[in-house]
Design an enzyme around this catalytic site. Structure first.
Site, PDB file in Angstrom:
ATOM      1  CB  SER A   1      36.730  39.710  37.670  1.00 31.99           C
ATOM      2  OG  SER A   1      36.796  40.815  36.737  1.00 31.99           O
TER       3      SER A   1
ATOM      4  CG  HIS B   1      32.650  42.582  37.787  1.00 27.52           C
ATOM      5  ND1 HIS B   1      33.121  42.068  36.472  1.00 27.52           N
ATOM      6  CD2 HIS B   1      33.884  43.223  38.265  1.00 27.52           C
ATOM      7  CE1 HIS B   1      34.457  42.255  36.407  1.00 27.52           C
ATOM      8  NE2 HIS B   1      34.816  43.037  37.302  1.00 27.52           N
TER       9      HIS B   1
ATOM     10  CE  LYS C   1      33.529  38.245  36.229  1.00 26.57           C
ATOM     11  NZ  LYS C   1      33.743  37.353  35.136  1.00 26.57           N
TER      12      LYS C   1
HETATM   13  C1  6PG Z   1      36.401  39.474  33.958  1.00 24.40           C
HETATM   14  C2  6PG Z   1      35.910  39.520  32.557  1.00 24.40           C
HETATM   15  C3  6PG Z   1      35.912  38.098  31.829  1.00 24.40           C
HETATM   16  C4  6PG Z   1      35.468  38.028  30.551  1.00 24.40           C
HETATM   17  C5  6PG Z   1      34.102  38.676  30.149  1.00 24.40           C
HETATM   18  C6  6PG Z   1      34.230  39.181  28.720  1.00 24.40           C
HETATM   19  O1  6PG Z   1      35.616  40.058  34.919  1.00 24.40           O
HETATM   20  O2  6PG Z   1      37.665  39.072  33.755  1.00 24.40           O
HETATM   21  O3  6PG Z   1      34.587  39.940  32.719  1.00 24.40           O
HETATM   22  O4  6PG Z   1      34.922  37.312  32.857  1.00 24.40           O
HETATM   23  O5  6PG Z   1      36.435  38.760  29.689  1.00 24.40           O
HETATM   24  O6  6PG Z   1      33.407  37.672  30.204  1.00 24.40           O
HETATM   25  O7  6PG Z   1      32.844  39.241  28.231  1.00 24.40           O
HETATM   26  P1  6PG Z   1      32.489  39.351  26.922  1.00 24.40           P
HETATM   27  O8  6PG Z   1      33.112  38.503  25.916  1.00 24.40           O
HETATM   28  O9  6PG Z   1      30.869  39.277  26.982  1.00 24.40           O
HETATM   29  O10 6PG Z   1      32.700  40.792  26.446  1.00 24.40           O
END
Ligand code: 6PG
Length: 497
Positions: free
Chosen positions: A128, A185, A182
């Site tokens: 993330s 999260h 994750k």
């Molecule tokens: C992270 C984000 C990343 C991504 C999301 C966005 O932790 O860095 O969560 O994994 O930007 O998946 O999710 P959506 O496109 O579903 O809002």
């Protein structure tokens, strides 16, 4: 070979992780389906460290030191299986295949089992922090066999965000545990973003505070116990003025929220493991509702507002209202965390994982999207970080509260926020401003603490139409009332009691 790690899939996340490894002194072998991306990366960033450009997966594998570590960063789903199928015949027992994408944990469990049969380690890793994080230090949540962490952990820890000298990376648990954590999260991320959105909507529609001024409110909130990355970027987005129209950018952006699936997976899994993650689910539903463009269009024209005594917040009441909304936001956010952590325990039971919530919270303190001062407090509420603490699957480690809200500092914080929280939800309802997560979080709180729930009546109904039986408060066993007969009560053996 000599490379410490190979990276295949060099779109921006893969490229940035590769650069991060190289900048930390590791030799990184690069591979991409089309060679052009590999060449571009080396041309632009070759000076940042030791890269070995390769043309084929065979070459990639040949360039790696043993045990080989290959990190896959391609689109979740079939593309991951495609790469694994090509890689497996090239590898030897003891080698490690790492999937750093947002894969579904069931896929990760399946892949881990399949690769284990061939003596390979498969490690699903949650990463993330977006593009920025991947380059400069993400939060990293590795699952997979524990033995693999000896060969892989130090490498991952070296590129992770550091909080007070501790890497935001630790082994989470077997098979899909890393991807599961994750995913949760991201579920919390959805809820956190939605409660911020609800706060913005209330400040705008009930108190008439325009985006530029709200940017100041959010900046000020960022100096309170709400301090977090998401609050910080909210202020940035709200102060952005559209160059083309001169209006606040937020007014020009189409109000349909996208989603790539991880929030939805969290809600689905919450239902599967029986964890009441209503605030997280509501944040997913809020995005879905926002995207029902045609239905919303018709609803705008046809459905009544029914608002008669909308609250009026004038200049005098403004500061008090802003503070109320801040407290409601904080309390709702705590509930989202409580629900997310609760579902981790339920999932640990379901999948046989030993999850330490203190350590998991420690990983979210920096690098990731939900990073916030609050995470350090949550970590301490769960006994701090201890990467060697592995509770029984589905159990919490000794001394950890059964619910986040039972940690004394949070019990107190919620008690203090409650009057404001109730006022804000009441005002939102009266004004016709939807606050699905503020109100659902409050319902969860009131549901948990209720003396008696109407679940007793539901049991009565179930017994009435389906003889599903009920338990009594005053006696052991299960009971059934002969509803269509003389309405006497019988016990589990059908004997009148
Ligand atoms: C992270 C984000 C990343 C991504 C999301 C966005 O932790 O860095 O969560 O994994 O930007 O998946 O999710 P959506 O496109 O579903 O809002």
């Amino acid at each position: 070979g000599t490379a410490d790690i190979g990276v295949t899939g060099l779109a921006v996340m893969g490229a940035n992780l590769a650069r991060n490894f190289a900048r930390r002194g590791h030799t990184v072998a690069l591979h991409n389906r089309s060679r052009a991306r590999t060449d571009a990366l080396v041309a632009e960033h070759g000076h940042e460290g030791a890269f070995i450009a390769t043309e084929t997966l065979e070459e990639l594998v040949a360039s790696l030191a043993v045990p080989r570590r290959v990190l896959i960063m391609v689109k979740a789903g079939a593309p991951v299986d495609g790469v694994i199928d090509q890689l497996v015949p090239l590898l030897e027992p003891g080698d490690i295949v790492i999937d750093a994408g947002n894969s579904h944990y069931e896929d990760t469990r399946r892949r881990e089992a399949a690769l284990a049969e061939r003596g390979l380690h498969f490690v699903g890793v949650g990463v993330s922090g977006g593009e920025e994080g991947a380059l400069n230090g993400p939060a990293i949540m590795p699952g997979g066999p524990k033995e693999s962490y000896a060969a892989l952990g130090p490498l991952l820890e070296s590129i992770a965000a550091q909080y007070d000298g501790e890497p935001c990376c630790a082994w989470i648990g077997t098979d899909g545990a890393g991807h599961y954590v994750k995913m949760v999260h991201n579920g919390i991320e959805y809820a956190d973003m939605q409660v911020i959105g609800e706060a913005y909507d209330l400040l705008r529609r009930v108190a008439g505070i325009e985006p530029a001024e709200q940017a100041e409110v959010f900046s000020a909130w960022n100096q309170t116990d709400l301090a977090s990355y998401l609050i910080e970027i909210t202020a940035e987005v709200l102060q952005q003025v559209d160059a083309a129209t001169g209006r606040p950018l937020v007014d020009v952006i189409v109000d349909e929220a996208g989603q790539k699936g991880t929030g939805r997976w969290t809600a689905i899994s919450g239902l599967d493991v029986g964890a009441p993650v209503a605030a997280i689910a509501e944040s997913v539903f809020a995005r879905s509702l926002s995207s029902q463009t045609a239905v919303r269009e018709e609803a705008r024209r046809t459905l009544a507002a029914g608002v008669t005594d909308a609250p009026v917040v004038d200049a005098q009441g403004r500061d008090a209202f802003v503070e109320d909304v801040r407290q409601a936001l904080f309390a709702s956010k705590l509930v989202a965390y409580a629900q997310g952590l609760d579902m981790l325990t339920a999932a640990a039971q379901e999948y046989g994982w030993s999850l330490d919530l203190g350590t998991i919270a420690s990983l979210w303190r920096d690098g990731c999207i939900i990073r916030a001062d609050l995470l350090d407090v949550i970590m301490r509420a769960f006994g701090g970080r201890d990467t060697e603490r592995h509770p029984e699957p589905g159990a919490r480690a000794e001394g950890q509260p059964a619910n986040l809200l039972f940690a004394p500092e949070f019990t107190r914080a919620i008690a203090e926020a409650l009057p404001a929280w109730r006022r804000v939800v009441a005002a939102a309802v009266a004004a016709g401003v939807p606050v699905p997560v503020f109100s659902s979080a409050l319902a969860y709180y009131d549901g948990l603490r209720a003396d008696r729930l109407p679940a007793a009546l539901i049991q009565g109904q179930r017994d009435f139409f389906g003889a599903h039986t009920y338990r009594r408060t005053d006696r052991d066993g299960s009971f059934h009332t002969l509803w269509s007969d003389d309405r006497t009560e019988v016990d589990g053996d059908g004997t009148p009691v």
